[in-house]
Enzyme design. Structure first.
Site, short mmCIF file in Angstrom:
data_model
loop_
_atom_site.label_atom_id
_atom_site.label_comp_id
_atom_site.label_asym_id
_atom_site.label_seq_id
_atom_site.Cartn_x
_atom_site.Cartn_y
_atom_site.Cartn_z
N ASN A 131 0.89 -1.78 0.12
CA ASN A 131 -0.16 0.45 -0.10
C ASN A 131 0.90 1.07 0.01
O ASN A 131 1.35 1.52 0.59
CB ASN A 131 -1.23 0.18 1.33
CG ASN A 131 -1.78 0.75 1.15
OD1 ASN A 131 -2.14 1.99 0.71
ND2 ASN A 131 -3.28 0.85 2.01
N GLU A 145 -12.82 6.43 13.10
CA GLU A 145 -13.03 5.82 14.13
C GLU A 145 -13.02 6.03 15.33
O GLU A 145 -13.11 5.54 16.19
CB GLU A 145 -12.10 4.72 13.20
CG GLU A 145 -11.98 3.31 12.18
CD GLU A 145 -11.02 3.34 11.65
OE1 GLU A 145 -10.55 2.53 12.39
OE2 GLU A 145 -10.91 3.25 9.95
N ASN A 146 -11.79 7.42 15.40
CA ASN A 146 -11.61 7.53 16.49
C ASN A 146 -11.93 9.26 17.40
O ASN A 146 -12.10 8.65 18.89
CB ASN A 146 -9.93 7.29 16.33
CG ASN A 146 -9.61 5.81 16.57
OD1 ASN A 146 -9.76 5.21 17.56
ND2 ASN A 146 -8.45 6.26 15.40
N HIS A 165 -10.84 6.71 -2.44
CA HIS A 165 -10.64 5.57 -1.36
C HIS A 165 -11.86 4.56 -1.77
O HIS A 165 -12.32 3.85 -1.08
CB HIS A 165 -11.47 6.53 -0.31
CG HIS A 165 -10.35 7.18 0.07
ND1 HIS A 165 -10.64 9.15 0.42
CD2 HIS A 165 -9.16 7.38 0.34
CE1 HIS A 165 -9.95 9.64 1.09
NE2 HIS A 165 -8.62 8.45 1.37
N ARG A 217 -2.23 -1.67 -3.94
CA ARG A 217 -3.90 -0.57 -3.65
C ARG A 217 -3.27 0.48 -5.32
O ARG A 217 -1.47 0.95 -4.58
CB ARG A 217 -3.63 0.28 -2.68
CG ARG A 217 -4.17 1.29 -2.26
CD ARG A 217 -4.48 2.21 -1.35
NE ARG A 217 -4.97 3.05 -1.46
CZ ARG A 217 -5.08 4.66 -0.66
NH1 ARG A 217 -3.86 4.34 0.10
NH2 ARG A 217 -5.38 5.47 -0.39
N GLU A 226 -8.64 -1.87 3.91
CA GLU A 226 -7.93 -1.84 3.38
C GLU A 226 -6.93 -2.79 2.91
O GLU A 226 -7.52 -3.40 1.95
CB GLU A 226 -7.78 -0.58 2.91
CG GLU A 226 -8.49 0.77 2.73
CD GLU A 226 -7.96 2.39 2.88
OE1 GLU A 226 -7.05 2.43 3.75
OE2 GLU A 226 -8.41 2.55 2.15
N ARG A 244 -4.20 18.87 3.02
CA ARG A 244 -4.72 19.24 1.92
C ARG A 244 -6.66 20.36 2.18
O ARG A 244 -6.98 19.96 3.44
CB ARG A 244 -5.42 17.82 1.18
CG ARG A 244 -3.82 17.33 0.38
CD ARG A 244 -4.91 16.00 -0.21
NE ARG A 244 -4.02 14.78 0.20
CZ ARG A 244 -4.38 13.41 0.35
NH1 ARG A 244 -5.72 13.47 -0.59
NH2 ARG A 244 -3.87 12.34 1.07
N VAL A 271 -9.61 9.09 11.89
CA VAL A 271 -10.46 10.07 12.31
C VAL A 271 -12.15 9.46 12.69
O VAL A 271 -13.01 10.27 13.77
CB VAL A 271 -10.60 11.76 11.84
CG1 VAL A 271 -11.39 12.29 12.38
CG2 VAL A 271 -9.77 12.18 11.21
#
Ligand code: ADP
Length: 419
Positions: free
Chosen positions: A7, A346-347, A185, A97, A397, A246, A344
């Protein structure tokens, strides 16, 4: 079947080894072995390896090139302190990926000369990610020889975007030149969509989701009946939401203004392009506004101690996310679940709480205690009477890449046996 997954990101090269056997498990399984090279370390590339024993080590790499570093990383599989296989021959396949497949690739694809040429051609659209993926493919060729390699494209999940969402309202010639929304994604969206359907015990064919992939890169997608119908990232992974470093979408005239200003100052054109590219990709977003960091943990810690710029960065992040979700909702004929995933998503209970609070008008009701409760597993954090479910689904992923690789190679082996 032992499958290696590479990846290649903008700042790191991650690598994981999975062992897959029939029947494939429904949920992701942990890799046997993981390694990563961090290219951003100011003292030179840093290699970390986590072996099957759970022990990990981190060492600086004294190498001349990325390719050399990658070869060193791969050799750790059978030579290093945390070696997990006896020889390179134990690896049955390698999955990669690849961020940009352009309009050409819609499925997981066995890599041949033509696929490599396409990945190279698409590097014009993804100048950091696609060359990094190619380096990984070449390193595997050099070290593992003729092992099958498979590419999974982050753009593929969005292949059926309706034209009204995919075509930019510039001149029509842009479309002829392949300038259109591709979306990214996709590997994560495909995985989260499948998991959401299972979690909710719903058929994909009737499910309407908005999935928010909030990591260093951030995007959201409206997914109807298993297909992406709109998404925030566009021609490149720069469009859309505010991200770690970004900018996401900004008025394109800002760039024209800066370009003219720098031209008047006598800057050479290639310097201007590099400056704008670097500014938008590396010095904007949470990092650019806060002046501190691209990491949401540090942003929330700073705003809680009264740091005004961290507070502004957080406010813009939520404002843009909420606006995007509300806009995506218009592409669906109803909403069954809002899904949060990636670092972010998930947490960060704060990000989820602020987002859902502002979206109450869509029928979302967050259960505060469930949202705050720690946990790394798939969960529903909506109140029982919320009209829309709110799910947290840890994305996997690398495992999804390994599984697609396994399926593709098993199918082609079965095909050969039948002929
Ligand atoms: P990538 O896009 O590189 O795959 P990840 O999905 O791993 O990134 O997300 C990385 C980001 O997740 C970090 O930069 C950080 O901002 C965020 N993150 C990780 N853990 C937490 C946490 N506990 N709270 C808030 N944000 C977190």
């Amino acid at each position: 079947m032992q499958i290696l997954v590479l990846n290649a990101g903008s700042s790191s090269q991650k690598c994981a080894l999975f062992d897959l056997t029939e029947p494939l498990p429904e949920a992701a399984s942990a890799p046997l072995w993981r390694a990563a090279i961090d290219w951003t370390n100011p003292d030179g590339a840093q290699l970390s390896v986590k072996g099957g024993d759970g022990e990990s080590t981190s060492t600086p790499l004294q190498v001349g090139s990325h390719l050399e570093a990658l070869e060193h990383l791969l050799a750790q599989l059978w030579q290093g302190e945390h070696r997990i296989i006896d020889s390179p021959e134990a690896i049955a396949a390698v999955g990669h990926r690849v961020v940009h497949g352009g309009p050409h690739y819609r499925e997981a694809t066995v890599i041949d000369g033509q696929v490599k040429r396409t990945i190279e051609a698409m590097a014009a659209f993804a100048p950091v990610h696609n060359p990094a993926a190619l380096e990984g493919i070449r390193a595997v060729e050099q070290l593992l020889g003729p092992v099958p390699q498979v590419a999974l494209f982050d753009t593929a999940f969005h292949r059926d975007l309706p034209d009204r969402a995919a075509v930019y309202p510039g001149p029509y010639e842009w479309l002829d030149a392949d300038i259109r929304r591709y979306g990214f994604h996709g590997i994560s969206y495909a995985y989260c969509t499948e998991r959401a359907a299972r979690f909710l015990e719903r058929e994909l064919s009737s499910l309407r989701l908005i999935v928010c992939h909030l990591g260093n890169g951030c995007s959201a997608a409206a997914i109807a009946r298993g297909k992406s119908v709109d998404t925030t990232m566009g021609f490149t992974p720069l469009e859309g939401l505010m991200m770690g470093s970004r900018s996401g979408s900004v008025d394109p005239s800002i760039l024209i203004y800066l370009l003219r200003q720098m031209t008047q100052q006598g800057q050479p054109p290639e310097k201007i392009a590099d400056y704008l590219d670097d500014t938008l990709n590396k010095a904007s977003g949470l990092k650019g506004i806060s002046g501190l960091t691209s990491d949401m943990r540090q942003i929330t810690a700073a705003l809680n101690t009264g740091n005004a710029r961290a507070g502004l960065a957080f406010d813009i992040y939520i404002h843009r996310l909420v606006s995007a979700i509300a806009a995506l909702r218009t592409s669906l004929d109803g909403l069954d679940a809002l899904v949060f995933t990636a670092g972010v998503g998930e947490n960060s209970a704060e990000v989820r709480a602020h987002t859902c609070e502002r979206l109450a008008f869509l029928g979302l009701q967050l259960d505060g205690a469930k949202n705050q409760a720690p946990g790394g597993s798939e969960r529903d954090i909506a109140t029982p009477d919320s009209a829309v479910r709110i799910l947290v689904i840890p994305t996997q992923e690398d495992w999804a890449i390994a599984r697609e690789c396994y399926r593709l190679l098993s199918a082609s082996a079965a095909d050969k046996r039948q002929r």
